[in-house]
Design a protein around this motif. Structure first.
Motif: not given
Length: 115
Positions: A65-76, A89-103
């Protein structure tokens, strides 16, 4: 319920803590932090296999989900099997646009060992 929602499972973000080792250095310890849902998929494409032979180790895609933004070198850690992944990779690089029905957002990751 969508296919994407069904593919998501419980994971936990790992935080690291460094403490003195008593000999002038330090020891790194990892502990569970925030739990959230993510879909983790293995990339077995030919391009991925060729890249692996050339030293690239990003063979997983993590979708959250967009609210769970992961950053470079985070570990899960995936809770179902305990497998650990490091974001490459960086969480800001690949995300759905604001107009999409799912985020959602996507990052690449590699299987990683927490020692």
């Amino acid at each position: 319920m969508s296919l994407l929602t069904e593919a998501m499972e419980e994971v936990t973000l790992l935080d690291k803590w460094r403490s003195p080792d008593g000999e002038g250095g330090f020891v790194t310890n990892w502990f569970d932090s925030v739990k959230f849902k993510a879909a983790i998929t293995f990339d077995a494409s030919m391009e991925s296999r060729i890249a692996e032979k050339q030293g690239v180790s990003s063979r997983y895609t993590i979708t959250t989900d967009k609210n769970a933004k992961l950053e470079y070198h985070d570990v899960i850690r995936r809770l179902s099997d305990g497998k650990t992944f490091r974001v490459t990779s960086d969480g800001d690089d690949k995300k759905t646009p604001k107009s999409a029905s799912f985020q959602v957002l996507q990052v690449t990751a590699e299987e990683w060992s927490v020692e």
